[in-house]
Enzyme design. Structure first.
Site, PDB file in Angstrom:
ATOM      1  N   LYS A 171       0.816  -1.226   0.000  1.00  0.00           N
ATOM      2  CA  LYS A 171       0.000   0.000   0.000  1.00  0.00           C
ATOM      3  C   LYS A 171       0.844   1.268   0.000  1.00  0.00           C
ATOM      4  O   LYS A 171       2.028   1.253   0.298  1.00  0.00           O
ATOM      5  CB  LYS A 171      -0.997  -0.040   1.166  1.00  0.00           C
ATOM      6  CG  LYS A 171      -2.163  -0.965   0.804  1.00  0.00           C
ATOM      7  CD  LYS A 171      -3.353  -0.833   1.692  1.00  0.00           C
ATOM      8  CE  LYS A 171      -4.472  -1.740   1.121  1.00  0.00           C
ATOM      9  NZ  LYS A 171      -5.517  -1.992   2.083  1.00  0.00           N
ATOM     10  N   ARG A 195      -4.017  -9.921   4.737  1.00  0.00           N
ATOM     11  CA  ARG A 195      -4.444  -9.954   3.325  1.00  0.00           C
ATOM     12  C   ARG A 195      -3.289  -9.447   2.489  1.00  0.00           C
ATOM     13  O   ARG A 195      -2.897  -8.283   2.614  1.00  0.00           O
ATOM     14  CB  ARG A 195      -5.693  -9.070   3.161  1.00  0.00           C
ATOM     15  CG  ARG A 195      -6.280  -9.066   1.763  1.00  0.00           C
ATOM     16  CD  ARG A 195      -7.502  -8.143   1.707  1.00  0.00           C
ATOM     17  NE  ARG A 195      -8.061  -8.116   0.365  1.00  0.00           N
ATOM     18  CZ  ARG A 195      -7.583  -7.363  -0.619  1.00  0.00           C
ATOM     19  NH1 ARG A 195      -6.542  -6.570  -0.428  1.00  0.00           N
ATOM     20  NH2 ARG A 195      -8.144  -7.391  -1.817  1.00  0.00           N
TER      21      ARG A 195
HETATM   22  N1  PMM Z   1      -7.684  -3.474   0.503  1.00  0.00           N
HETATM   23  C1  PMM Z   1      -8.001  -3.454  -0.799  1.00  0.00           C
HETATM   24  C2  PMM Z   1      -9.107  -4.179  -1.284  1.00  0.00           C
HETATM   25  N2  PMM Z   1      -9.866  -4.921  -0.448  1.00  0.00           N
HETATM   26  N3  PMM Z   1     -10.329  -5.699   1.714  1.00  0.00           N
HETATM   27  C3  PMM Z   1     -10.049  -5.728   3.029  1.00  0.00           C
HETATM   28  N4  PMM Z   1     -10.817  -6.441   3.881  1.00  0.00           N
HETATM   29  N5  PMM Z   1      -8.993  -5.028   3.553  1.00  0.00           N
HETATM   30  C4  PMM Z   1      -8.174  -4.262   2.766  1.00  0.00           C
HETATM   31  O1  PMM Z   1      -7.241  -3.628   3.312  1.00  0.00           O
HETATM   32  C5  PMM Z   1      -8.458  -4.211   1.367  1.00  0.00           C
HETATM   33  C6  PMM Z   1      -9.563  -4.959   0.873  1.00  0.00           C
HETATM   34  C7  PMM Z   1      -7.188  -2.641  -1.740  1.00  0.00           C
HETATM   35  O2  PMM Z   1      -5.996  -3.260  -2.043  1.00  0.00           O
HETATM   36  P1  PMM Z   1      -5.782  -4.199  -3.362  1.00  0.00           P
HETATM   37  O3  PMM Z   1      -6.104  -3.356  -4.569  1.00  0.00           O
HETATM   38  O4  PMM Z   1      -4.356  -4.583  -3.270  1.00  0.00           O
HETATM   39  O5  PMM Z   1      -6.695  -5.372  -3.264  1.00  0.00           O
END
Ligand code: PMM
Length: 279
Positions: free
Chosen positions: A223, A258
């Site tokens: 991030k 995640r």
């Molecule tokens: N971050 C992203 C998308 N979905 N869901 C949860 N539960 N927590 C997060 O921090 C989160 C998410 C955005 O990041 P990505 O584009 O790398 O998926």
């Protein structure tokens, strides 16, 4: 007594931290947009995440990067449903659907998704109704506003108190609607309507969030805050910072990380687990 997270037919033990591998089936996500843009490469990507040791594979069809426009549910569904369906058949680990649209959540649970991950924290009563009428696990994430505008000077009087109260309020709303407590995980939503200082305050306050007793999920992988702290512009140059912050999160009470870099995170957490003094 060991705790579990109930997700459909899965009972996930939380004796060690779980790794949720990210499969973004989008043309435009901030880090891996375009990589899994067609169903065949998405399937391969999902199988690869599981082979690398992911405990959960999280499929998302809508980019929620800052400034992203909202996708309509029908387009999102067309992207994710075939992938969720095949992965749910082929994998021995649960498949999660990352969506804020009730029609997408409902259809994906019907074809085998075991977790509904909602970055908008089940604000939509229709989303509450979907999870109240199935047995999927749920992830309630905190986001300030909408992806399109969330990074426009986000402000809190006290970010930790406000995020904590929001998550507890949403969790109790889901419980009142009939979602069993053991199905619920909470997530402070790193980067979703937060400045660098807000993200750091929340990562420092993870023990307070974990004290509620719901498993805490944290998404820090690649991030922007890592880029700001380390001067790395490209998301895939942020592995070191991603591992450091995932380890920090787990050491401060997170139950689920995640991540994009599954193999490396699994390795890091195995070492941490071996070093930790068992209670
Ligand atoms: N971050 C992203 C998308 N979905 N869901 C949860 N539960 N927590 C997060 O921090 C989160 C998410 C955005 O990041 P990505 O584009 O790398 O998926």
């Amino acid at each position: 007594m060991s705790s579990i997270w109930r997700c459909g037919s899965f009972s996930l033990s939380l004796d060690r931290a779980l790794v949720m591998g990210i499969l973004n089936v989008t043309p435009d996500s901030f880090s891996d947009g375009g990589t899994y843009d067609d169903p065949v490469s998405a399937l391969e990507g999902g199988l690869q995440l599981a082979a690398q040791g992911a405990d959960i594979v999280d499929v998302g069809g809508e980019s929620t990067r800052p400034g992203a426009a909202e996708l309509n549910g029908a387009d999102e569904l067309a992207r994710v449903r075939p992938v969720v369906e095949r992965l749910a058949q082929d994998l021995s680990v649960p498949v999660s659907i990352d969506t804020r649209h009730a029609e997408v959540a409902r259809a994906c649970v019907q074809v085998g998704a075991s977790i509904v991950n909602d970055v908008s924290g089940f604000r939509d009563p229709e989303m509450v109704a979907v999870v109240a009428t199935c047995d999927a696990g749920v992830v309630i994430m905190h986001m300030l506003g909408e992806p399109g505008s969330m990074q426009d000077e986000p402000h809190y009087d006290d970010v930790v108190v406000q995020v904590r109260e929001y998550l507890l309020d949403r969790a109790l709303t889901l419980e009142r609607a009939g979602v069993a407590r053991q199905r619920i995980a909470i997530d402070p939503g790193i980067g979703f309507g937060k400045t660098l200082e807000h993200n750091i305050a929340l990562l420092r306050a993870l023990p307070e969030l974990a004290a509620f007793g719901y498993p805490v999920l944290v998404g820090v992988s690649r991030k922007r805050f890592i880029g700001v702290l380390t001067g790395t512009r490209r998301p895939d140059d942020r592995l070191g910072g991603s591992l450091a912050s995932a380890v920090w999160a787990v050491e401060h009470g997170a139950a689920i990380a995640r991540v994009h870099d599954v193999a490396q995170t699994v390795q890091a957490l195995k070492v941490i687990d071996a070093l930790r003094e068992k209670a």
